[in-house]
Write a protein that holds these residues in place. Structure first.
Motif, PDB file in Angstrom:
ATOM      1  N   THR A 185      59.941 -82.416  -5.774  1.00 16.59           N
ATOM      2  CA  THR A 185      59.841 -80.997  -6.129  1.00 16.59           C
ATOM      3  C   THR A 185      58.892 -80.348  -5.135  1.00 16.59           C
ATOM      4  OG1 THR A 185      60.176 -81.513  -8.471  1.00 16.59           O
ATOM      5  CG2 THR A 185      59.215 -79.368  -7.955  1.00 16.59           C
ATOM      6  N   ARG A 212      57.029 -73.897  -2.748  1.00 19.45           N
ATOM      7  CA  ARG A 212      57.837 -72.819  -3.324  1.00 19.45           C
ATOM      8  C   ARG A 212      58.330 -73.222  -4.710  1.00 19.45           C
ATOM      9  NH1 ARG A 212      62.690 -71.217   0.482  1.00 19.45           N
ATOM     10  NH2 ARG A 212      62.897 -73.467   0.662  1.00 19.45           N
ATOM     11  N   GLU A 213      58.456 -72.209  -5.569  1.00 20.63           N
ATOM     12  CA  GLU A 213      59.037 -72.449  -6.882  1.00 20.63           C
ATOM     13  C   GLU A 213      60.549 -72.573  -6.742  1.00 20.63           C
ATOM     14  OE1 GLU A 213      57.909 -69.567  -9.818  1.00 20.63           O
ATOM     15  OE2 GLU A 213      55.809 -69.649  -9.253  1.00 20.63           O
ATOM     16  N   ASP A 214      61.173 -73.210  -7.696  1.00 19.72           N
ATOM     17  CA  ASP A 214      62.635 -73.339  -7.746  1.00 19.72           C
ATOM     18  C   ASP A 214      63.233 -74.050  -6.537  1.00 19.72           C
ATOM     19  OD1 ASP A 214      62.641 -71.948 -10.173  1.00 19.72           O
ATOM     20  OD2 ASP A 214      62.796 -70.012  -9.167  1.00 19.72           O
ATOM     21  N   VAL A 215      62.503 -75.007  -5.957  1.00 15.36           N
ATOM     22  CA  VAL A 215      63.038 -75.807  -4.863  1.00 15.36           C
ATOM     23  C   VAL A 215      62.782 -77.278  -5.186  1.00 15.36           C
ATOM     24  CG1 VAL A 215      62.938 -76.339  -2.392  1.00 15.36           C
ATOM     25  CG2 VAL A 215      62.598 -73.985  -3.169  1.00 15.36           C
ATOM     26  N   SER A 216      63.859 -78.068  -5.174  1.00 15.88           N
ATOM     27  CA  SER A 216      63.742 -79.500  -5.440  1.00 15.88           C
ATOM     28  C   SER A 216      64.869 -80.222  -4.730  1.00 15.88           C
ATOM     29  CB  SER A 216      63.799 -79.779  -6.944  1.00 15.88           C
ATOM     30  OG  SER A 216      65.047 -79.353  -7.468  1.00 15.88           O
ATOM     31  N   ILE A 229      68.197 -78.174  -4.079  1.00 17.18           N
ATOM     32  CA  ILE A 229      68.449 -76.992  -4.905  1.00 17.18           C
ATOM     33  C   ILE A 229      67.366 -75.968  -4.580  1.00 17.18           C
ATOM     34  CG2 ILE A 229      68.643 -76.088  -7.250  1.00 17.18           C
ATOM     35  CD1 ILE A 229      69.455 -78.974  -8.074  1.00 17.18           C
ATOM     36  N   LYS A 278      66.429 -72.139  -5.464  1.00 11.58           N
ATOM     37  CA  LYS A 278      66.671 -70.995  -6.344  1.00 11.58           C
ATOM     38  C   LYS A 278      68.053 -71.063  -6.992  1.00 11.58           C
ATOM     39  CE  LYS A 278      63.371 -68.122  -3.992  1.00 11.58           C
ATOM     40  NZ  LYS A 278      63.067 -66.927  -3.246  1.00 11.58           N
ATOM     41  N   GLY A 279      68.406 -72.222  -7.510  1.00 11.40           N
ATOM     42  CA  GLY A 279      69.659 -72.403  -8.223  1.00 11.40           C
ATOM     43  C   GLY A 279      70.863 -72.706  -7.353  1.00 11.40           C
ATOM     44  N   GLU A 292      72.788 -75.092  -4.898  1.00  6.46           N
ATOM     45  CA  GLU A 292      72.792 -76.503  -4.531  1.00  6.46           C
ATOM     46  C   GLU A 292      73.470 -76.731  -3.183  1.00  6.46           C
ATOM     47  OE1 GLU A 292      75.310 -80.014  -6.304  1.00  6.46           O
ATOM     48  OE2 GLU A 292      73.555 -79.670  -7.585  1.00  6.46           O
TER      49      GLU A 292
END
Length: 196
Positions: free
Chosen positions: A137, A141-145, A171, A173-174, A176
């Motif tokens: 993760t 940055r948020e929303d990045v994995s 992924i 920000k949603g 893929e």
């Protein structure tokens, strides 16, 4: 009364002609230059930094995109700028360009470490195990994995190399992005590297 109107019309025409005689570049601040560059660029599937360019477009679409992109780039530059990610050279033997282009340099390092972890074997003679997986993760940055998973193994290499197929998933920000890569090593080397 007729003479002043004629003079005003003549002056307006002279100003209009003077504006037209100025170089187009001066009138539009270089916007059309970048549009021309975009229109004349080739339709290769990747740019000079290795990142995919996407689908090819018509000339008109490239010109319009160049103009709008130039305007947006100027606005973004004055507002702090947008970041364009490029593959970090130190990780190009471990992560593909299609994955690297979605990630900032710190995330590219995390993705590379996940691949190394997933492909790690017990010793230099044993190949990586199919199903071995490592997830990460983003720390920046948020929303990045993402994750790296060994999905196949090829033990029949004639030259003594051990080869595997690794599937990367990122992924952002949603959205893929998936990429499979073939990686090999020649024992006693421990680390796998991407091969063509």
């Amino acid at each position: 009364m007729d003479a002043p109107l004629r003079f005003a019309g003549f002056a307006a025409n002279a100003l209009a002609l003077a504006a037209l005689s100025a170089p187009v570049q001066a009138q539009f601040g270089g916007i059309l230059n970048s549009a021309a560059r975009a229109a004349s660029s080739s339709d290769d599937s990747s740019s000079s930094n290795g990142c995919p360019k996407g689908k090819s477009r018509s000339s008109g679409s490239r010109v319009a995109g160049g103009i709008l992109g130039s305007i947006a780039g100027s606005a973004a530059g004055s507002a702090g700028g947008l970041i364009a990610y490029v593959p970090v050279a130190a990780f190009t033997d471990v992560i593909t360009a299609s994955i690297a282009c979605k990630l900032d340099p710190k995330e590219q390092e995390q993705a590379a470490n996940a691949t190394v972890e997933a492909t790690r074997s017990a010793d230099e003679t044993t190949a990586a195990e199919v199903g071995s997986k490592s997830e990460w993760t983003s720390n920046t940055r948020e929303d990045v994995s993402g994750s790296s998973t060994v999905v196949a193994r090829d033990d029949a290499a004639a030259d003594g190399r051990q080869c595997i197929t690794v599937s990367d998933v990122v992924i952002v920000k949603g959205e893929e992005t998936r990429a499979d890569k073939r990686m090999c090593r020649t024992p006693p080397a421990v680390r796998y590297a991407i091969v063509a």
